[in-house]
Write an enzyme that holds these catalytic residues in place. Sequence first.
Site, PDB file in Angstrom:
ATOM      1  N   HIS A 176      -8.962 -23.411  -8.710  1.00 53.51           N
ATOM      2  CA  HIS A 176     -10.238 -23.638  -9.411  1.00 53.51           C
ATOM      3  C   HIS A 176      -9.971 -24.560 -10.589  1.00 53.51           C
ATOM      4  CE1 HIS A 176     -12.900 -20.700  -7.437  1.00 53.51           C
ATOM      5  NE2 HIS A 176     -11.785 -20.046  -7.207  1.00 53.51           N
TER       6      HIS A 176
ATOM      7  N   CYS B  27     -11.668 -24.075  -3.512  1.00 54.52           N
ATOM      8  CA  CYS B  27     -11.273 -22.757  -3.032  1.00 54.52           C
ATOM      9  C   CYS B  27     -11.806 -22.473  -1.628  1.00 54.52           C
ATOM     10  CB  CYS B  27     -11.679 -21.700  -4.052  1.00 54.52           C
ATOM     11  SG  CYS B  27     -10.647 -20.238  -3.920  1.00 54.52           S
TER      12      CYS B  27
ATOM     13  N   GLU C 148     -11.858 -26.243 -12.217  1.00 55.96           N
ATOM     14  CA  GLU C 148     -12.940 -26.186 -13.220  1.00 55.96           C
ATOM     15  C   GLU C 148     -12.625 -25.193 -14.342  1.00 55.96           C
ATOM     16  OE1 GLU C 148     -13.011 -24.898 -10.240  1.00 55.96           O
ATOM     17  OE2 GLU C 148     -14.277 -23.111 -10.079  1.00 55.96           O
TER      18      GLU C 148
HETATM   19  N1  GLN Z   1     -13.397 -16.083  -0.322  1.00 57.41           N
HETATM   20  C1  GLN Z   1     -12.237 -16.918  -0.374  1.00 57.41           C
HETATM   21  C2  GLN Z   1     -10.966 -16.115  -0.530  1.00 57.41           C
HETATM   22  O1  GLN Z   1     -10.993 -14.998  -0.975  1.00 57.41           O
HETATM   23  C3  GLN Z   1     -12.360 -17.963  -1.461  1.00 57.41           C
HETATM   24  C4  GLN Z   1     -12.624 -17.413  -2.817  1.00 57.41           C
HETATM   25  C5  GLN Z   1     -13.153 -18.432  -3.786  1.00 57.41           C
HETATM   26  O2  GLN Z   1     -13.740 -19.422  -3.395  1.00 57.41           O
HETATM   27  N2  GLN Z   1     -12.972 -18.184  -5.068  1.00 57.41           N
HETATM   28  O3  GLN Z   1      -9.900 -16.595  -0.245  1.00 57.41           O
END
Ligand code: GLN
Length: 575
Positions: free
Chosen positions: A552, A389, A554
């Site tokens: 994600h 992410c 995971e």
């Molecule tokens: N802060 C980043 C976004 O909002 C990534 C968020 C995250 O890693 N879950 O896009």
Amino acid sequence: MSESTKYIIITGGVISGVGKGVTSASIWKILKWYGYKVTSVKIDPYINYDAGTMRPTEHWEVWVTSDWWEIDQDLWNYERFLEVSIPRTNNMTTGQVYKTVIDKERKGEYLGKTVQLIPHVTGEIQRRILEAGKWFDFCIVEVWWVVWDYENIPFLFAIKALEHKIGRENIINMLVSYLPVPNHTKEMKTKPTQQSIKALTESSGIIPDFIVCRSPYPMDEVRKSKIVTYANIPIEHVISAPDANTIYEIPLVLLEEKLWEKILKKFGMEKKEDYNKAELQKLVNNVINPEKETTIAIVCKYLKEGDNMMTDAYISVSESLIHAWANLNAKVNIKWVDAKDIENRWAKDILEWVDGILVPGGFGSSGIEGKIEAITYARENNIPFLGICLWMQLALVEYARNKCDMQWANSIEIDKKTPFPIINIIDSQKEILESGDMWGTMRLGTYWAILKESKTLDLYKNSESRYKRDYERMKEIKADVNEDYRLWIMSKDDNVVLERHRHRYEVNPKYIKDLEGCGMVFAGYHVRKDGTKLMEFIELPEHKFFHATQAHPEFKSNIHTPSPLFYNFVKAGLK
Ligand code: GLN
């Protein structure tokens, strides 16, 4: 309400974190092995509507369901143990219950009535439990924390009243408790559990039918008899649940205690099918006696609570590594690295001996430059790298700065004035963001991505079962697309994967060509209804293993089907 749904109510005694979630997931697993349809409800008595706004060091990981809900990490226990997708309706918070009641009151649905905790709030709690259990043979209801927490009172009252509504014969009350062994006496103590039984019975009238006793080692008959005397239950209903080598062993431990046969007997039921524990047993053996090992650094920022080092904010990530470990028969030693430490020292000093570098998701700017340094270190030294992410975003920022000559490139989440906003907010989100609705701008839950011919595609394809199942599920999924559009996607490309999301910012389409020109490969993307392509996967094909995703992975990994990205990342790091 299904006439035949049986409810198993799980409450906790003595301490929080006693293992209610793992016990519930284990019960579900074995009842499923026995051929039954099972579901569960987790009750979280906090006022927050969902877990999305809670600080990770206070409430630990926020987990995301397939159907776009930010939820308590405990729900993931079920998906870690089972190959199921938990819907958002399986979680209830005090905030949700009260909001429903107040909304109804405003609409005049209780016209003329005084709206009260009892029966209106407790009635709404019951409605949600019964609704979740509908169509299933068993519904496991897990009540958080311990039985004497004040916030639990309305929930326990509602559950007690259910006994009258659906019949005592359709409910099993199970207290999961803890028997400490103090260092100075070395004797396993039953008193705290006795207190918990008293608290549960006196405060709510709920009488436990089974008591699952968590303890450092197995209970003896003397301890069991003490509990029997106090709780007035048959000795076979006191279940010894000693610490296991891994949480995935708990279903096998409870199988030894014949817990499920006892549950079925109490309900007057028989098992429908015979179970086969061989696969789980093999995975557990691999965790306990691995043949190989590897060391992975997790570079992150939510690691401390007061003086305690806590890693629960990344529990899905560390569990996904264990899923890879179990399937590869290779122990994963995790080296937790605070990203800020890399800002103050050389990345090499901290990361020199590791076999892989994993950087999990995050928000805000703290520790960012340290994490970028870790990415440079992995990229330049051919060390396996998996970015999740925010770290897909930063892997692109790193690449833009160091390989594409875009000095000061950044994500606008971190530097609003950057000359190269590699990561940006998409237009349709800008207005929502300006209106102050932060939640409304989040991309949450399952989204599909089309994978191009790439290393990433190979990783997914080679994990045959998962890849195929995703494609099948694509036919059913209620994604943010209409029917024609969904069919169009499917006719166009077979290489669709589904992963969960929780983020706000996106790769800026303006820079994709430039980054590709310098060697970055965008391996997969999602297409929105308006045709906008959102980048989902990146890779560096010349590197030993350099993959990152906006998703994600995971959140979907489980002990039987590890995430293809985690699995292959660990594999790449094996000596
Ligand atoms: N802060 C980043 C976004 O909002 C990534 C968020 C995250 O890693 N879950 O896009």
